[in-house]
Design a protein around this motif. Structure first.
Motif: not given
Length: 191
Positions: A24-36, A112-119
Protein backbone atom coordinates in the motif's frame (compact mmCIF):
# COMPACT_ATOMS: atom_id res chain seq x y z
CA UNK A 1 17.39 -1.33 -6.46
CA UNK A 2 16.07 -1.61 -9.96
CA UNK A 3 17.50 -0.25 -13.19
CA UNK A 4 14.87 2.50 -13.30
CA UNK A 5 16.33 4.13 -10.16
CA UNK A 6 17.28 7.69 -11.10
CA UNK A 7 20.21 9.42 -9.50
CA UNK A 8 18.07 12.30 -8.18
CA UNK A 9 15.36 10.17 -6.55
CA UNK A 10 15.24 9.75 -2.80
CA UNK A 11 14.99 6.22 -1.44
CA UNK A 12 12.07 5.63 0.93
CA UNK A 13 12.64 2.43 2.91
CA UNK A 14 9.29 0.99 3.98
CA UNK A 15 10.04 -1.18 7.03
CA UNK A 16 6.93 -3.15 7.94
CA UNK A 17 6.40 -6.84 8.69
CA UNK A 18 2.98 -6.64 7.02
CA UNK A 19 3.41 -7.27 3.28
CA UNK A 20 0.06 -5.59 2.54
CA UNK A 21 1.20 -2.41 4.31
CA UNK A 22 4.44 -2.38 2.32
CA UNK A 23 2.48 -2.74 -0.94
CA UNK A 24 0.00 0.00 0.00
CA UNK A 25 2.71 2.48 0.97
CA UNK A 26 4.83 1.63 -2.09
CA UNK A 27 1.72 2.16 -4.23
CA UNK A 28 1.05 5.56 -2.64
CA UNK A 29 4.63 6.60 -3.32
CA UNK A 30 4.52 5.30 -6.89
CA UNK A 31 1.19 7.00 -7.54
CA UNK A 32 1.94 10.38 -6.02
CA UNK A 33 5.67 10.82 -5.68
CA UNK A 34 7.23 8.55 -8.30
CA UNK A 35 9.09 11.42 -9.90
CA UNK A 36 10.90 12.22 -6.64
CA UNK A 37 10.78 9.07 -4.47
CA UNK A 38 11.73 5.41 -4.94
CA UNK A 39 10.01 2.93 -2.59
CA UNK A 40 12.25 0.21 -1.13
CA UNK A 41 10.07 -2.30 0.76
CA UNK A 42 11.77 -4.17 3.64
CA UNK A 43 10.21 -6.78 5.94
CA UNK A 44 12.68 -6.23 8.81
CA UNK A 45 14.95 -3.53 10.17
CA UNK A 46 17.93 -5.80 9.43
CA UNK A 47 16.90 -5.94 5.77
CA UNK A 48 16.64 -2.13 5.64
CA UNK A 49 20.03 -1.69 7.32
CA UNK A 50 21.62 -4.17 4.91
CA UNK A 51 20.12 -2.19 2.01
CA UNK A 52 21.80 0.99 3.27
CA UNK A 53 18.96 2.98 4.81
CA UNK A 54 21.27 4.41 7.48
CA UNK A 55 24.19 5.35 5.27
CA UNK A 56 22.65 7.56 2.64
CA UNK A 57 20.32 10.49 2.25
CA UNK A 58 17.21 8.37 2.64
CA UNK A 59 13.87 8.36 4.39
CA UNK A 60 12.61 5.39 6.36
CA UNK A 61 8.96 4.70 7.10
CA UNK A 62 9.45 2.40 10.07
CA UNK A 63 6.62 0.53 11.77
CA UNK A 64 7.44 0.73 15.47
CA UNK A 65 6.39 -2.87 16.17
CA UNK A 66 8.43 -4.20 13.24
CA UNK A 67 11.65 -2.55 14.38
CA UNK A 68 11.22 -3.72 17.98
CA UNK A 69 9.80 -0.60 19.62
CA UNK A 70 10.49 3.12 19.69
CA UNK A 71 13.78 2.52 21.49
CA UNK A 72 15.25 1.04 18.30
CA UNK A 73 14.69 4.15 16.18
CA UNK A 74 18.10 5.63 16.95
CA UNK A 75 19.94 2.63 15.48
CA UNK A 76 17.89 2.95 12.29
CA UNK A 77 18.73 6.58 11.59
CA UNK A 78 22.06 7.43 10.05
CA UNK A 79 23.63 10.84 10.00
CA UNK A 80 21.77 11.93 6.88
CA UNK A 81 18.70 9.70 6.86
CA UNK A 82 15.32 10.52 8.39
CA UNK A 83 13.02 8.10 10.20
CA UNK A 84 9.27 8.62 10.04
CA UNK A 85 7.77 6.27 12.62
CA UNK A 86 4.43 4.60 11.90
CA UNK A 87 2.07 2.59 14.07
CA UNK A 88 -1.46 1.28 14.10
CA UNK A 89 -1.51 2.24 17.80
CA UNK A 90 -1.39 5.94 17.03
CA UNK A 91 -1.67 7.26 20.58
CA UNK A 92 -0.02 10.41 21.81
CA UNK A 93 2.28 8.37 24.06
CA UNK A 94 3.52 6.29 21.11
CA UNK A 95 4.12 9.40 19.00
CA UNK A 96 6.01 11.19 21.78
CA UNK A 97 8.14 8.10 22.52
CA UNK A 98 9.03 7.79 18.82
CA UNK A 99 10.03 11.44 18.45
CA UNK A 100 12.00 11.36 21.72
CA UNK A 101 13.83 8.27 20.43
CA UNK A 102 14.94 10.15 17.31
CA UNK A 103 12.11 9.88 14.80
CA UNK A 104 11.75 12.90 12.55
CA UNK A 105 7.97 12.49 12.45
CA UNK A 106 5.18 10.10 13.37
CA UNK A 107 2.31 8.99 11.10
CA UNK A 108 -0.54 6.92 12.53
CA UNK A 109 -1.91 4.09 10.38
CA UNK A 110 -3.73 4.00 8.07
CA UNK A 111 -1.58 6.53 6.26
CA UNK A 112 -3.22 8.57 3.52
CA UNK A 113 -1.42 9.77 0.40
CA UNK A 114 -1.54 13.44 1.42
CA UNK A 115 -0.14 12.83 4.91
CA UNK A 116 2.56 10.56 3.51
CA UNK A 117 3.72 13.09 0.92
CA UNK A 118 3.65 15.91 3.46
CA UNK A 119 5.83 13.83 5.79
CA UNK A 120 8.27 13.00 3.00
CA UNK A 121 8.46 16.64 1.88
CA UNK A 122 9.06 17.81 5.46
CA UNK A 123 11.92 15.32 5.79
CA UNK A 124 13.49 16.53 2.55
CA UNK A 125 13.05 20.16 3.64
CA UNK A 126 14.87 19.39 6.88
CA UNK A 127 17.97 18.39 4.88
CA UNK A 128 17.90 21.80 3.27
CA UNK A 129 17.60 23.55 6.63
CA UNK A 130 14.02 24.61 5.99
CA UNK A 131 11.39 23.99 8.65
CA UNK A 132 8.42 24.89 6.47
CA UNK A 133 6.29 21.85 5.71
CA UNK A 134 3.62 21.31 3.12
CA UNK A 135 1.09 21.45 5.97
CA UNK A 136 2.39 24.84 7.01
CA UNK A 137 2.03 26.08 3.45
CA UNK A 138 -1.64 25.01 3.46
CA UNK A 139 -2.37 26.62 6.84
CA UNK A 140 -3.36 30.28 6.80
CA UNK A 141 -0.93 32.48 8.67
CA UNK A 142 -1.94 33.68 12.11
CA UNK A 143 -2.31 37.41 12.37
CA UNK A 144 0.76 38.72 14.11
CA UNK A 145 0.33 40.66 17.28
CA UNK A 146 1.45 44.25 17.23
CA UNK A 147 5.10 44.65 18.08
CA UNK A 148 5.79 46.05 21.51
CA UNK A 149 7.92 49.14 21.58
CA UNK A 150 11.54 48.09 21.73
CA UNK A 151 14.53 50.09 22.78
CA UNK A 152 17.27 47.68 21.75
CA UNK A 153 17.97 45.32 18.88
CA UNK A 154 18.80 42.61 21.42
CA UNK A 155 15.27 42.64 22.80
CA UNK A 156 13.85 42.31 19.27
CA UNK A 157 16.07 39.28 18.63
CA UNK A 158 14.97 37.73 21.92
CA UNK A 159 11.30 37.62 20.83
CA UNK A 160 10.18 34.28 19.45
CA UNK A 161 7.00 34.22 17.37
CA UNK A 162 5.20 36.50 19.79
CA UNK A 163 6.09 34.52 22.92
CA UNK A 164 7.05 36.46 26.02
CA UNK A 165 10.17 35.41 27.88
CA UNK A 166 13.91 35.83 27.59
CA UNK A 167 15.21 33.60 30.36
CA UNK A 168 17.54 30.67 29.60
CA UNK A 169 14.65 28.31 30.39
CA UNK A 170 12.46 29.98 27.75
CA UNK A 171 15.30 29.87 25.21
CA UNK A 172 15.45 26.11 25.81
CA UNK A 173 11.70 25.91 25.08
CA UNK A 174 12.17 27.98 21.88
CA UNK A 175 14.92 25.61 20.75
CA UNK A 176 12.61 22.63 21.37
CA UNK A 177 9.94 24.32 19.26
CA UNK A 178 12.43 24.91 16.42
CA UNK A 179 13.46 21.23 16.48
CA UNK A 180 9.90 19.94 16.56
CA UNK A 181 8.41 22.40 14.04
CA UNK A 182 8.99 20.22 10.94
CA UNK A 183 7.18 17.29 12.54
CA UNK A 184 3.47 16.64 12.16
CA UNK A 185 3.48 14.58 15.37
CA UNK A 186 1.47 15.99 18.27
CA UNK A 187 3.77 17.65 20.78
CA UNK A 188 3.10 18.83 24.32
CA UNK A 189 5.84 20.96 25.86
CA UNK A 190 5.70 21.40 29.60
CA UNK A 191 7.81 23.36 32.01
Amino acid sequence: MNDNHRQDTIDVYIVDADAAQRRVLAGLIAGSGADRYQAVPCATSEEALAAGCDSSRAIMLADIDTIGGAGHIAKMAGTSSRVIATSAAGSLNVAVAAVKAGAFDFLPKPIGAKALLQGLEAAVSSWNGSVETAAAKDTPARPSRPAAPSTTAASEEADFAGFVGRSPAMHAVYEQIRRMAPSRAPVFITG
